[in-house]
Design an enzyme around this catalytic site. Structure first.
Site, PDB file in Angstrom:
ATOM      1  N   ARG A 137     -33.095 -22.357 -53.146  1.00  0.00           N
ATOM      2  CA  ARG A 137     -32.550 -23.015 -53.203  1.00  0.00           C
ATOM      3  C   ARG A 137     -32.122 -24.549 -53.457  1.00  0.00           C
ATOM      4  NH1 ARG A 137     -31.706 -21.557 -47.314  1.00  0.00           N
ATOM      5  NH2 ARG A 137     -32.310 -19.800 -46.445  1.00  0.00           N
ATOM      6  N   GLU A 138     -33.187 -25.022 -54.047  1.00  0.00           N
ATOM      7  CA  GLU A 138     -33.312 -25.926 -54.913  1.00  0.00           C
ATOM      8  C   GLU A 138     -32.706 -26.108 -56.488  1.00  0.00           C
ATOM      9  OE1 GLU A 138     -35.325 -28.911 -53.592  1.00  0.00           O
ATOM     10  OE2 GLU A 138     -36.503 -27.136 -52.081  1.00  0.00           O
ATOM     11  N   MET A 139     -33.482 -25.688 -57.134  1.00  0.00           N
ATOM     12  CA  MET A 139     -33.121 -25.926 -58.453  1.00  0.00           C
ATOM     13  C   MET A 139     -33.380 -24.066 -59.442  1.00  0.00           C
ATOM     14  SD  MET A 139     -34.248 -29.636 -59.840  1.00  0.00           S
ATOM     15  CE  MET A 139     -33.730 -29.705 -61.274  1.00  0.00           C
TER      16      MET A 139
END
Lengths: 327, 327
Positions: A125-127
């Site tokens: 969900r981030e990088m």
């Protein structure tokens, strides 16, 4: 170290001792400018994410941006947006003064900045990089980084260990000093006056300081249950108990709904508040804390005075210039 | 017309009837372009406030501005800032679709836009002019207005009546149409799908629609108690009961804590919510409404579905260009 609410007086005394302990001077190593420069470049480089859209700085904003009142070291949304527009699950903590943290993440599952970093880089969900190896390969594809690594570490070898050391070196420079509260605690008795000074007295007397002790206005290596008073209506309105907190990291029943205590420094600019960004209104946040943690309904006066005090915890935000990204 | 909660079923039926009634077509007079142009100019002119710092547009933003995600027809703060930095006491309502309102102000104390206008112009916390005469004199000091009044009204006479008619004419053009919900209600059954459609069903079944009826998602000439279920914890957290609502305008005990029902159109962009801007989180606002008005704790699913539905109430925001102010 979850304590029954009845043991609060003992707890508060203990915390005051810890709080004084926390004031002892730390050894400071001067940062290596080449490592810091490399770390800053990596911090701002969105090519290090799977779809090349998200950098560390995307969520930990250090520069004035549209839709942001202040460069808060976080962003102003409840949950940050990662690759492919995916939405996170916990509010982004500020990176300002992260050097003061012994534990990272809301659940404290990392005990160093270097260890923390693997999380966002590979979190889908981030990088969203599939692995640290894929991340390092991505950096290796950018020739301009070779010289930066050589300057920082003496050779052109690009490794995750070097990356994380450089980013951590940069992050450790992100310090906001000279808040009025700091000036006050350092002996300038004129720095806090009127309502702010009254607010500081209430802050101590009411018990906020038992967890949010000076000078960091947090507690090192310390977790606290939230909410302690597990009120149905607070959970209904804000969903506090949906996230099991540190339990999600340790699996130990004792850690249910325990959280790293966030620092109150710069709280004026780091809304929204709580692990789920439940509110961005500071007075409401203060009321929630009184109700959920101390089992009391603060008076309007107390809430406003404490708020006035907290507004004096904003330090001078350093001017950060964006780096030139290598090609 | 305060009703005991037990009379809800009757109330809801009545409201559905009103809601259908609200759908009858209104007569529309085409706006006079010169009046609209004059009104727009006055709307944007901060020289009409005591310290020349505040215009209607300062708080009713129609143009993308820093620190504002959308031109919401209001601003994004709990309470707007008036002359000399003074802070208001109620959240600024949006000016979009104000033509649909029969009553103005949160307490509904004005029944026309022209009548509403005297409030902000002379309120010491807003534009702070000592009198309407002083306001008109201020406009008269700006020679460029003479021609604009002549074009709009046929002569150069500057009066408050003309000013307010012109500003109202401009405000009546501020309409946002073409939301997906409107398309759906106008017969395009494809416009609402999936969770949004489920949300619409919940919105009706749970009873939100009893006050927020289509097509305005408000009720004409209608006031409602808020909070109906006067919960201590809601008042503690949000201070809802500190403001006595319509009672402050009428002095009638019956009007204690009664409020004009705000429209839900464009709710996505008009945070913060409630008369005191208590929260800017829409899901929290929905939960508060369920709890305070319908005496029920909405499930996570219901809250999210209703939120998804409400996000489809955002219309197309017209592009408003700032006028050239006369010298």
């Amino acid at each position: 170290m979850y304590c029954h609410p009845k043991s609060f007086p003992i707890l508060i005394s203990l915390m005051l001792v810890f709080s004084l302990y926390g004031q002892s001077t730390q050894e400071v190593t001067p940062p290596d400018p080449y490592k810091v420069a490399l770390g800053k470049t990596l911090f701002f480089d969105s090519r290090l994410s799977l779809d090349q859209s998200v950098s560390c700085h995307s969520c930990h904003t250090l520069i004035q941006a549209p839709n942001l009142k202040h460069p808060s070291g976080a962003d102003s949304s409840r949950f940050s947006i990662g690759i492919f527009g995916r939405v996170g699950t916990r509010n982004t903590p500020t990176v300002w003064n992260v050097v003061e943290r012994q534990r990272l993440f809301w659940d404290g599952r990392a005990d160093s900045l270097e260890g923390q970093m693997t999380g966002p880089f590979t979190d889908p969900r981030e990088m969203g990089m599939p692995s640290l190896k894929a991340l390092v390969d991505r950096v290796k594809q950018i020739p301009g980084y070779l010289e930066l690594f050589k300057k920082a570490f003496g050779s052109r070898d690009i490794t995750f260990s070097r990356m994380s050391h450089a980013i951590a070196a940069f992050e450790k420079t992100l310090v906001t000093e000279h808040s009025l509260v700091e000036a006050f605690l350092n002996g300038n008795k004129e720095a806090l006056k009127g309502d702010a000074l009254l607010g500081w007295e209430r802050f101590k007397r009411i018990g906020c300081i038992s967890c949010h002790g000076a000078p960091t206005f947090s507690q090192k290596d310390y977790f606290q249950m939230f909410p302690i008073w597990n009120r149905e209506e607070l959970n209904y309105l804000y969903g506090f108990n949906r996230d099991k907190g540190r339990f999600t990291a340790t699996g130990i029943p004792f850690d249910h709904h325990r959280w790293r205590i966030p620092s109150l420094k710069n709280i004026e600019i780091t809304a929204p508040y709580f692990h789920n960004g439940a509110t961005d209104d500071l007075e409401t946040a203060i009321r929630i804390m009184g109700y959920a943690q101390l089992n009391r309904q603060l008076s309007k006066e107390d809430a406003i005075l404490i708020k006035t005090f907290l507004l004096n915890l904003t330090g001078r935000i350093p001017i950060v210039s964006p780096p030139r990204l290598p090609e």
